[in-house]
Design a protein around this motif. Structure first.
Motif, PDB file in Angstrom:
ATOM      1  N   GLN A 108       4.082   5.269  12.350  1.00 20.91           N
ATOM      2  CA  GLN A 108       3.351   4.266  11.568  1.00 20.91           C
ATOM      3  C   GLN A 108       3.238   4.650  10.099  1.00 20.91           C
ATOM      4  O   GLN A 108       2.337   4.202   9.389  1.00 20.91           O
ATOM      5  CB  GLN A 108       1.960   4.007  12.175  1.00 20.91           C
ATOM      6  N   ALA A 109       4.170   5.497   9.631  1.00 20.51           N
ATOM      7  CA  ALA A 109       4.410   5.796   8.214  1.00 20.51           C
ATOM      8  C   ALA A 109       3.299   6.581   7.529  1.00 20.51           C
ATOM      9  O   ALA A 109       3.572   7.460   6.724  1.00 20.51           O
ATOM     10  CB  ALA A 109       4.703   4.514   7.432  1.00 20.51           C
ATOM     11  N   LEU A 138       4.361  -5.309   4.190  1.00 16.43           N
ATOM     12  CA  LEU A 138       5.645  -4.869   4.733  1.00 16.43           C
ATOM     13  C   LEU A 138       5.655  -4.967   6.250  1.00 16.43           C
ATOM     14  O   LEU A 138       4.607  -4.858   6.899  1.00 16.43           O
ATOM     15  CB  LEU A 138       5.922  -3.411   4.335  1.00 16.43           C
ATOM     16  N   VAL A 193       4.249   0.416  -2.958  1.00 14.91           N
ATOM     17  CA  VAL A 193       5.394   1.158  -2.426  1.00 14.91           C
ATOM     18  C   VAL A 193       5.827   2.230  -3.414  1.00 14.91           C
ATOM     19  O   VAL A 193       6.031   3.398  -3.054  1.00 14.91           O
ATOM     20  CB  VAL A 193       6.560   0.191  -2.124  1.00 14.91           C
ATOM     21  N   ASN A 225       3.342   5.112  -3.561  1.00 15.82           N
ATOM     22  CA  ASN A 225       3.436   5.950  -2.365  1.00 15.82           C
ATOM     23  C   ASN A 225       4.603   6.919  -2.465  1.00 15.82           C
ATOM     24  O   ASN A 225       4.461   8.108  -2.180  1.00 15.82           O
ATOM     25  CB  ASN A 225       3.582   5.076  -1.113  1.00 15.82           C
ATOM     26  N   PRO A 239       1.517  -1.693   1.386  1.00 15.09           N
ATOM     27  CA  PRO A 239       1.951  -1.501   2.778  1.00 15.09           C
ATOM     28  C   PRO A 239       1.653  -2.680   3.694  1.00 15.09           C
ATOM     29  O   PRO A 239       2.457  -3.013   4.564  1.00 15.09           O
ATOM     30  CB  PRO A 239       1.185  -0.246   3.200  1.00 15.09           C
ATOM     31  N   ARG A 240       0.510  -3.349   3.511  1.00 11.51           N
ATOM     32  CA  ARG A 240       0.158  -4.482   4.386  1.00 11.51           C
ATOM     33  C   ARG A 240       1.123  -5.649   4.229  1.00 11.51           C
ATOM     34  O   ARG A 240       1.160  -6.554   5.092  1.00 11.51           O
ATOM     35  CB  ARG A 240      -1.273  -4.943   4.083  1.00 11.51           C
ATOM     36  N   LEU A 287       1.209   5.553   5.216  1.00  7.48           N
ATOM     37  CA  LEU A 287       1.182   5.239   3.789  1.00  7.48           C
ATOM     38  C   LEU A 287      -0.246   5.054   3.302  1.00  7.48           C
ATOM     39  O   LEU A 287      -1.139   4.667   4.056  1.00  7.48           O
ATOM     40  CB  LEU A 287       1.992   3.968   3.521  1.00  7.48           C
ATOM     41  N   GLN A 342       7.830  -0.288   6.417  1.00  5.77           N
ATOM     42  CA  GLN A 342       6.878   0.796   6.181  1.00  5.77           C
ATOM     43  C   GLN A 342       7.490   2.142   6.529  1.00  5.77           C
ATOM     44  O   GLN A 342       7.307   3.124   5.799  1.00  5.77           O
ATOM     45  CB  GLN A 342       5.606   0.568   6.994  1.00  5.77           C
TER      46      GLN A 342
END
Length: 394
Positions: free
Chosen positions: A98-99, A151, A107, A110, A148-149, A101, A156
């Motif tokens: 789950q990345a 993507l 992006v 990050n 992130p939300r 991030l 992600q």
């Protein structure tokens, strides 16, 4: 390392774990007991084993997210336990499920985290962010300012990998990074990792509970039992052919011969080049005329970077105003790094031949069922010829 350098260049370094043990206070048995292993430079080594066996604990001791109780870990000859922990972690990329991030960072922000901590100047950081986004197949113009939300799960994970690689670390640790996405996206992300590794040659330690994933990705696989006891440490083909014991055989499972398909790559077979392709900017009427002239029913629509987008039938072009919306989006595709098993699964999803992409996602041809079947038949005949005769006496 620039991706323009020779693919033979190895930027990874050897990792050695010697008699590493982790014992938590108040427990009778250690979580990891006397673990020793050499991870070769520039290779992917996969830890596979049941939940709770200690594989993630073992991996996290490499970057000291978990401190070993005893033992020695060297990374490129340096004693990891004597290095400043922050310095150590900045030299090791880390990608998780789950990345992970930062939700309030874009992006670009990050990806820029570790280069920023290392004191890189703004232009160098910006250039690196753009390079990494392109490397993992995300258009900087479209994605750098998203959060992130905004993507998908697969996007992600791509950002997570880009962030882990941003400071060009020699070592990358990956803790079930693709476990939370759907099977098609997971296969595509695995292919992306293999493509990146072809260019970058990092030393990668990858944790999974999925033996098929281990076979696909690993140069070597470590099958682990309780307390990270190494049951077998070998190449995927050696483990498939000769499991060390019944426990390893249980991981291999039924259909070991079918798993041999995961040892064969799409790049190893001949691709078809007879599909009619059209870029998304072309006129639908002109593409329709080409299909009629060549007596074909379908065209494959490519974007401006020649990446496959959608199939369109000749009938759908009669009233179409743009190729960007005509036809149907691809359900699945494979890359040159994909396995023949991936290709078979994609054929079931697509209902026929499947587009194949190259090093930067560009169209490279199609793979068809008869090609895969012929390859399997050839392998079967070769294995039959190589098998010693049974029951023959002098």
């Amino acid at each position: 390392m620039s991706v323009a350098e020779s693919p033979e260049t190895v930027s990874g370094v050897e990792i050695e774990l010697e008699n590493v043990t982790k014992r938590y206070p108040g427990t009778r048995e250690p979580a990891v007991d006397d673990f020793s292993m050499v991870v070769p430079a520039g290779k992917i080594v996969v830890f596979v084993g049941p939940s709770g066996c200690g594989k993630t604990t073992t991996m996290r001791m490499i970057n000291r997210l978990i401190e070993p109780t005893s033992g020695r870990i060297t990374i490129g000859g340096d004693d990891a336990l004597k290095l400043d922990v922050d310095t150590l972690r900045r030299r090791i990329g880390y990608a998780i499920q789950q990345a992970g991030l930062f939700p309030h960072f874009t992006v670009a922000q990050n990806i820029a985290v570790v280069p920023g901590l290392l004191g890189w100047d703004k232009k160098k950081v910006d250039d690196r962010v753009e390079e990494m986004m392109d490397l993992v197949g995300l258009d900087p113009a479209d994605f750098r300012d998203r959060f992130p939300r905004q993507l998908s799960g697969g996007q992600q994970q791509r950002v997570g990998v880009a962030r882990a690689l941003a400071a060009d670390p020699p070592v990358l640790l990956m803790d079930e990074p693709f476990g939370a996405v759907d099977p098609i996206t997971r296969g595509n992300l695995q292919d992306e990792l293999l493509r990146l590794q072809t260019d970058l040659k990092k030393t990668i330690v990858f944790v999974t509970h999925d033996f098929d994933e281990a076979v696909k990705l690993g140069d070597k696989i470590a099958v682990l039992g309780n307390q990270s006891r190494i049951l077998q440490y070998d190449t995927p083909d050696a483990i498939l052919a000769n499991p060390a014991d019944d426990t390893v055989a249980g991981f291999v499972g039924a259909g070991a011969s079918l798993k041999q398909l995961t040892l064969l790559r799409v790049r190893d077979v001949e691709l078809k080049q007879d599909a009619l392709t059209a870029t998304v900017s072309e006129s639908p009427s002109e593409v329709r005329e080409k299909l009629i002239q060549q007596r074909k029913h379908f065209a494959l629509v490519l974007d401006q970077r020649r990446r496959p987008m959608r199939w369109v039938h000749v009938r759908e072009l009669t009233k179409a105003t743009s190729l960007s919306t005509a036809g149907k989006p691809l359900r699945d595709y494979v890359s040159l790094q994909s396995t023949l098993q991936d290709a078979l699964e994609a054929m079931l999803a697509e209902g026929g031949s499947v587009p194949v992409t190259g090093a930067r996602g560009e169209y490279a041809g199609t793979i068809e069922l008869d090609t895969v079947i012929a390859t399997i038949q050839q392998l079967r005949e070769e294995h039959s010829d190589d098998s010693p005769a049974e029951g023959v006496t002098a």
